[in-house]
Design an enzyme around this catalytic site. Structure first.
Site, PDB file in Angstrom:
ATOM      1  N   LYS A  58       0.853  -1.203   0.000  1.00  0.00           N
ATOM      2  CA  LYS A  58       0.000   0.000   0.000  1.00  0.00           C
ATOM      3  C   LYS A  58       0.889   1.253   0.000  1.00  0.00           C
ATOM      4  CE  LYS A  58      -3.475  -2.605   2.426  1.00  0.00           C
ATOM      5  NZ  LYS A  58      -4.781  -2.580   3.038  1.00  0.00           N
TER       6      LYS A  58
ATOM      7  N   HIS B  93      -8.381  -3.382  -6.181  1.00  0.00           N
ATOM      8  CA  HIS B  93      -8.345  -3.499  -4.716  1.00  0.00           C
ATOM      9  C   HIS B  93      -9.509  -2.692  -4.147  1.00  0.00           C
ATOM     10  CE1 HIS B  93      -7.060  -3.042  -0.569  1.00  0.00           C
ATOM     11  NE2 HIS B  93      -6.270  -4.098  -0.769  1.00  0.00           N
TER      12      HIS B  93
ATOM     13  N   GLU C  76      -9.693  -0.717  -1.818  1.00  0.00           N
ATOM     14  CA  GLU C  76      -9.378   0.687  -1.519  1.00  0.00           C
ATOM     15  C   GLU C  76      -9.424   1.532  -2.793  1.00  0.00           C
ATOM     16  OE1 GLU C  76      -5.759  -0.106   0.636  1.00  0.00           O
ATOM     17  OE2 GLU C  76      -6.954  -1.017   2.223  1.00  0.00           O
TER      18      GLU C  76
ATOM     19  N   GLU D 141     -11.007 -10.887  -1.275  1.00  0.00           N
ATOM     20  CA  GLU D 141     -10.682 -10.099  -0.088  1.00  0.00           C
ATOM     21  C   GLU D 141     -11.964  -9.501   0.479  1.00  0.00           C
ATOM     22  OE1 GLU D 141      -6.366  -8.717  -0.021  1.00  0.00           O
ATOM     23  OE2 GLU D 141      -7.463  -7.230  -1.160  1.00  0.00           O
TER      24      GLU D 141
ATOM     25  N   GLY E 287      -7.359  -5.301   7.085  1.00  0.00           N
ATOM     26  CA  GLY E 287      -6.790  -4.416   8.109  1.00  0.00           C
ATOM     27  C   GLY E 287      -7.544  -4.397   9.426  1.00  0.00           C
TER      28      GLY E 287
ATOM     29  N   SER F  65      -6.399  -9.684   6.558  1.00  0.00           N
ATOM     30  CA  SER F  65      -5.879 -10.021   7.892  1.00  0.00           C
ATOM     31  C   SER F  65      -5.199 -11.382   7.963  1.00  0.00           C
ATOM     32  CB  SER F  65      -6.997  -9.918   8.943  1.00  0.00           C
ATOM     33  OG  SER F  65      -7.411  -8.572   9.083  1.00  0.00           O
TER      34      SER F  65
HETATM   35  C1  PEP Z   1      -4.969  -5.944   1.559  1.00  0.00           C
HETATM   36  O1  PEP Z   1      -5.078  -4.740   1.701  1.00  0.00           O
HETATM   37  O2  PEP Z   1      -4.922  -6.426   0.428  1.00  0.00           O
HETATM   38  C2  PEP Z   1      -4.909  -6.775   2.746  1.00  0.00           C
HETATM   39  C3  PEP Z   1      -5.132  -8.038   2.616  1.00  0.00           C
HETATM   40  O3  PEP Z   1      -4.592  -6.132   3.937  1.00  0.00           O
HETATM   41  P1  PEP Z   1      -4.375  -6.824   5.389  1.00  0.00           P
HETATM   42  O4  PEP Z   1      -3.604  -8.090   5.182  1.00  0.00           O
HETATM   43  O5  PEP Z   1      -3.636  -5.797   6.166  1.00  0.00           O
HETATM   44  O6  PEP Z   1      -5.746  -7.098   5.924  1.00  0.00           O
END
Ligand code: PEP
Length: 247
Positions: free
Chosen positions: A13, A96, A98, A164, A170, A209
């Site tokens: 990121k 993603h 985000e 995801e 996160g 996570s």
């Molecule tokens: C991500 O942002 O792709 C992600 C999996 O983040 P995290 O592992 O921190 O949850």
């Protein structure tokens, strides 16, 4: 159908300065002891060229976190898939959550980016996943089904799907292995119906996570072919522990 090794991808990121190269070097050293696992680190764009040079000839490859759909043009601040390739990247994350959330990227935009990755010779890591509200409303499969339909590349090129769940990114929360199994099975079926036999060889990563403490359980789930790791990929020791959980 092509048989791939499991893939552990690190999404840094907006973290990392030139001084972070030491962490990459530790990851490279650890990766030499894990030849059965493929690993890619996706640092901020500013570090791609230097990371690719450091990783050259090692088991680690470097990827981007986003790309523009066009190869060149008047798109201030954007970076094309061809530019990522030129900088030494072998892969790029597209769609993603985000990017979908903060940059309003639709499935059509994500698909155009996935097609651009294919055009440039990069592996697209296409992210899909439901929000907490969508899961609680019992719509997780429907939401992911429609993202799969709308965001995946048109041709059966070399791409990866990353499931995801947005609520797991996160937060320290993860779905149960049973929920992961149900979603990955569903995605596999969709891939097979859309891309026939080559859909069997597409890797489906779990992301959200993933930590050294839960990696083994999550990576053991059927149709989980690796992980997309955010926070834990910033620390070489944690990232390598997750990769070694593929064994
Ligand atoms: C991500 O942002 O792709 C992600 C999996 O983040 P995290 O592992 O921190 O949850």
């Amino acid at each position: 159908m092509r048989i791939h090794r499991p893939l552990i991808a690190g999404n840094w990121k907006m973290h990392g300065l030139r001084g972070s190269a030491g962490e990459l070097e530790k990851i490279i050293a650890g990766a030499r002891k894990l030849p059965e696992v493929e690993m890619v680190i996706c640092p901020p764009a500013t570090l791609i060229m230097s990371f690719a040079a450091t990783a050259f000839g090692s088991p680690i490859t470097v990827g981007g976190q986003d790309c523009h759909a066009e190869a060149v043009g008047a798109f201030t601040g954007d970076i094309s898939a061809e530019m990522l390739k030129d900088a030494g990247a072998t892969a790029v994350i597209v769609g993603h959550s985000e990017r979908r959330r903060y940059h309003g990227e639709s499935d059509a935009v994500v698909q155009a980016k996935a097609n651009a990755a294919f055009r440039a010779g990069l592996i697209a890591i296409v992210c899909v996943g439901e929000t907490r509200a969508e899961r609680e409303a019992g719509r997780a499969l429907a939401v992911v089904g429609s993202q799969i339909e709308g965001s995946l590349p048109e041709g059966a090129g070399d791409f990866v799907v990353a499931y995801e769940p947005v609520w797991a990114i996160g937060t320290g929360l993860t779905p149960t292995p049973g929920d992961v199994a149900a979603m990955h099975h569903f995605i596999r079926e969709r891939l097979e119906s859309r891309y026939s036999e080559s859909g069997q060889g597409v890797r489906i990563l779990y992301g959200g996570s993933v930590k050294p403490t839960n990696a083994r359980e999550l990576l053991a789930v059927k149709n989980v072919d690796g992980a997309l790791v955010g926070g834990a990929s910033l620390v070489a020791e944690e990232f390598l522990k997750i990769a070694s959980a593929c064994r």
